[in-house]
Design a protein around this motif. Structure first.
Motif, mmCIF file in Angstrom:
data_model
loop_
_atom_site.group_PDB
_atom_site.id
_atom_site.type_symbol
_atom_site.label_atom_id
_atom_site.label_comp_id
_atom_site.label_asym_id
_atom_site.label_seq_id
_atom_site.Cartn_x
_atom_site.Cartn_y
_atom_site.Cartn_z
ATOM 1 N N VAL A 62 -30.593 25.503 20.829
ATOM 2 C CA VAL A 62 -30.211 24.387 21.530
ATOM 3 C C VAL A 62 -30.839 23.336 20.934
ATOM 4 C CG1 VAL A 62 -30.142 25.430 23.750
ATOM 5 C CG2 VAL A 62 -32.433 24.659 22.709
ATOM 6 N N ALA A 63 -29.931 22.098 20.664
ATOM 7 C CA ALA A 63 -30.549 20.652 20.133
ATOM 8 C C ALA A 63 -30.354 19.659 20.964
ATOM 9 C CB ALA A 63 -29.517 20.725 18.789
ATOM 10 N N SER A 64 -30.950 18.645 20.528
ATOM 11 C CA SER A 64 -30.765 17.280 21.067
ATOM 12 C C SER A 64 -31.294 17.148 22.623
ATOM 13 C CB SER A 64 -29.299 16.666 21.049
ATOM 14 O OG SER A 64 -28.730 16.758 19.661
ATOM 15 N N VAL A 65 -32.195 18.072 22.705
ATOM 16 C CA VAL A 65 -32.823 18.040 24.101
ATOM 17 C C VAL A 65 -33.613 16.919 24.739
ATOM 18 C CG1 VAL A 65 -34.521 19.543 25.548
ATOM 19 C CG2 VAL A 65 -33.041 20.565 23.625
ATOM 20 N N ALA A 66 -33.357 16.388 25.811
ATOM 21 C CA ALA A 66 -33.649 15.338 26.294
ATOM 22 C C ALA A 66 -34.272 15.670 27.509
ATOM 23 C CB ALA A 66 -32.642 14.320 26.452
ATOM 24 N N THR A 67 -35.506 14.887 28.031
ATOM 25 C CA THR A 67 -36.238 15.129 29.449
ATOM 26 C C THR A 67 -36.513 13.851 29.983
ATOM 27 O OG1 THR A 67 -38.296 14.980 28.101
ATOM 28 C CG2 THR A 67 -37.043 17.228 28.429
ATOM 29 N N PRO A 68 -35.357 13.022 30.552
ATOM 30 C CA PRO A 68 -35.800 11.949 31.296
ATOM 31 C C PRO A 68 -36.273 12.391 32.734
ATOM 32 C CG PRO A 68 -33.257 12.234 31.282
ATOM 33 C CD PRO A 68 -33.903 13.315 30.360
ATOM 34 N N LYS A 69 -37.042 11.533 33.346
ATOM 35 C CA LYS A 69 -37.385 11.385 34.840
ATOM 36 C C LYS A 69 -36.330 10.809 35.811
ATOM 37 C CE LYS A 69 -42.497 12.174 34.070
ATOM 38 N NZ LYS A 69 -42.256 12.296 32.540
ATOM 39 N N LYS A 70 -36.062 11.782 36.608
ATOM 40 C CA LYS A 70 -34.827 11.147 37.485
ATOM 41 C C LYS A 70 -35.327 11.066 38.936
ATOM 42 C CE LYS A 70 -31.556 10.932 34.413
ATOM 43 N NZ LYS A 70 -30.694 9.631 34.135
ATOM 44 N N ILE A 71 -35.024 10.108 39.757
ATOM 45 C CA ILE A 71 -35.372 9.752 41.046
ATOM 46 C C ILE A 71 -33.946 10.378 41.988
ATOM 47 C CG2 ILE A 71 -35.352 8.068 43.162
ATOM 48 C CD1 ILE A 71 -37.839 8.359 41.487
ATOM 49 N N THR A 72 -34.277 11.238 42.821
ATOM 50 C CA THR A 72 -33.236 11.885 43.663
ATOM 51 C C THR A 72 -33.076 11.275 45.010
ATOM 52 O OG1 THR A 72 -34.583 13.636 44.160
ATOM 53 C CG2 THR A 72 -33.307 13.880 42.341
ATOM 54 N N HIS A 73 -34.236 10.650 45.580
ATOM 55 C CA HIS A 73 -34.479 10.271 46.819
ATOM 56 C C HIS A 73 -35.522 8.913 46.626
ATOM 57 C CE1 HIS A 73 -33.773 14.273 47.634
ATOM 58 N NE2 HIS A 73 -33.166 13.966 48.785
ATOM 59 N N ALA A 74 -35.089 8.027 47.562
ATOM 60 C CA ALA A 74 -35.821 6.678 47.461
ATOM 61 C C ALA A 74 -35.498 5.838 48.684
ATOM 62 C CB ALA A 74 -35.589 5.919 46.135
ATOM 63 N N GLU A 75 -36.568 5.141 48.909
ATOM 64 C CA GLU A 75 -36.256 3.938 50.078
ATOM 65 C C GLU A 75 -37.471 2.971 49.885
ATOM 66 O OE1 GLU A 75 -34.257 2.030 52.758
ATOM 67 O OE2 GLU A 75 -33.426 4.258 52.355
ATOM 68 N N ARG A 76 -37.246 1.714 50.308
ATOM 69 C CA ARG A 76 -37.998 0.756 50.005
ATOM 70 C C ARG A 76 -38.430 0.159 51.365
ATOM 71 N NH1 ARG A 76 -37.132 -5.240 47.533
ATOM 72 N NH2 ARG A 76 -35.657 -5.328 49.113
ATOM 73 N N TYR A 77 -39.895 -0.115 51.736
ATOM 74 C CA TYR A 77 -40.414 -0.462 52.828
ATOM 75 C C TYR A 77 -41.208 -1.557 52.814
ATOM 76 C CZ TYR A 77 -38.955 4.047 54.820
ATOM 77 O OH TYR A 77 -37.970 5.150 55.117
ATOM 78 N N TYR A 78 -41.173 -2.549 53.694
ATOM 79 C CA TYR A 78 -42.118 -3.804 53.856
ATOM 80 C C TYR A 78 -42.893 -3.683 55.255
ATOM 81 C CZ TYR A 78 -43.501 -8.502 54.793
ATOM 82 O OH TYR A 78 -44.116 -9.951 54.672
ATOM 83 N N ASN A 79 -44.190 -4.131 55.020
ATOM 84 C CA ASN A 79 -45.084 -3.831 56.234
ATOM 85 C C ASN A 79 -45.058 -5.358 56.871
ATOM 86 O OD1 ASN A 79 -46.861 -3.800 58.467
ATOM 87 N ND2 ASN A 79 -48.443 -3.059 56.900
ATOM 88 N N GLY A 80 -44.549 -5.576 57.819
ATOM 89 C CA GLY A 80 -44.682 -6.940 58.451
ATOM 90 C C GLY A 80 -45.215 -6.814 60.088
ATOM 91 N N THR A 81 -46.234 -5.834 60.044
ATOM 92 C CA THR A 81 -46.734 -5.526 61.602
ATOM 93 C C THR A 81 -47.996 -6.681 61.693
ATOM 94 O OG1 THR A 81 -48.412 -3.704 60.762
ATOM 95 C CG2 THR A 81 -46.090 -3.369 61.411
ATOM 96 N N GLY A 82 -48.816 -6.941 60.643
ATOM 97 C CA GLY A 82 -49.745 -7.895 60.706
ATOM 98 C C GLY A 82 -50.839 -7.370 60.399
#
Length: 212
Positions: A62-82
Motif C-alpha cells: 500500500v502507498a499514499s496512505v492518508a488518515t484524515p479525521k472525519k465528522i460523521t454526526h454533528a449539531e450546533r446548540y445555543y443556550n438561551g435559558t438564562g
C-alpha cells in the motif's frame, strides 16, 4: 433552550534513455527493489522489470496512505435559558464512512487483506470491508453556559490508500491488480466542543469547530 440548526457551509516506473548508453547499465531503485537496466538505443523507453526469486509468490503493498479525521454526526446548540444547562445534546448524521476497495486495473483482490495492510501501516484498528458508520443519531452529555454555543459531534479516523497486488512470475514481479482502499477506525469518538473555547490542533474536536 433555543436550537440553532447546522450551518450551511463548513507500476511501474519507466526509464528513458537520453543518448546512447553503450556497454553501460543504470541502477534504478523502485521502493524496496532495485534492478540493473541494460543499455538501449537512442530515445527508447522500456518498462523496468523488478526481479523476484520465489516463483508464484503473491503479496500486497500500500502507498499514499492518508488518515484524515472525519465528522460523521454533528449539531450546533445555543443556550438561551438564562442559566447554565447540563443535559444530553444530540448529534445527527452528516455523512457515512464505508470500508472496501475499488479495483482500477487488473483482477479482483481480497478486500480485507488489503485493509489489513492499511491497518498495519497506520497502527489503527480498522473496520472490515462492507462496514459503514452508524446512520442513527447519538447523544453526548455536556454543560453549556448561558449565551454560549457548542457542537455535539461523533467521528472517526478515515484511512485511505493505493494498493498493488504483486505476482512473481518467470522471475519478474508483475502487478496483477491495482486500486484504492478505504476504511475507518472501529471505535468512534463522541464529544461536545464549545465554540468559544479552543480545541487541540489536529483533534476531531478541532474539526467539529467547523460546525460552530
Amino acid at each position: 433552550m433555543q436550537l440553532i440548526g447546522k450551518p450551511t457551509g463548513p507500476g511501474r516506473r519507466r526509464l528513458a534513455t537520453a543518448g546512447r548508453l553503450a556497454a553501460a547499465t543504470v541502477l534504478v531503485a523502485t521502493g524496496a527493489f532495485a534492478t540493473a537496466a541494460p543499455a538501449y538505443a537512442d530515445n527508447v523507453i522500456t518498462p523496468m522489470a523488478i526481479p523476484c526469486e520465489t516463483q508464484g509468490e503473491r503479496f500486497y503493498t500500500v502507498a499514499s496512505v492518508a488518515t484524515p479525521k472525519k465528522i460523521t454526526h454533528a449539531e450546533r446548540y445555543y443556550n438561551g435559558t438564562g442559566a447554565p444547562l447540563s443535559t444530553n445534546f444530540t448529534a445527527y448524521k452528516e455523512t457515512t464512512l464505508t470500508a472496501g476497495v475499488t479495483v482500477t486495473t487488473g483482477g479482483s483482490v481480497e478486500a480485507n487483506t488489503v485493509i489489513a495492510k492499511l491497518s498495519a501501516s497506520t497502527s489503527y484498528s480498522l473496520a472490515l470491508s462492507g462496514s459503514s458508520t452508524s446512520g442513527s443519531s447519538v447523544s453526548v452529555t455536556a454543560t453549556l453556559p448561558h449565551g454560549k454555543y457548542l457542537v455535539a459531534y461523533r467521528g472517526n479516523v478515515q484511512v485511505t490508500g493505493n494498493y498493488t497486488y504483486w505476482h512473481c512470475t518467470g522471475g519478474v514481479l508483475l502487478a496483477a491488480s491495482k486500486g484504492t482502499a478505504r476504511s475507518f477506525t472501529k471505535v468512534p469518538e463522541t464529544g461536545a466542543q464549545r465554540c468559544d473555547l479552543s480545541a487541540p490542533s489536529g483533534s476531531l474536536a478541532a474539526v467539529a469547530k467547523g460546525y460552530c
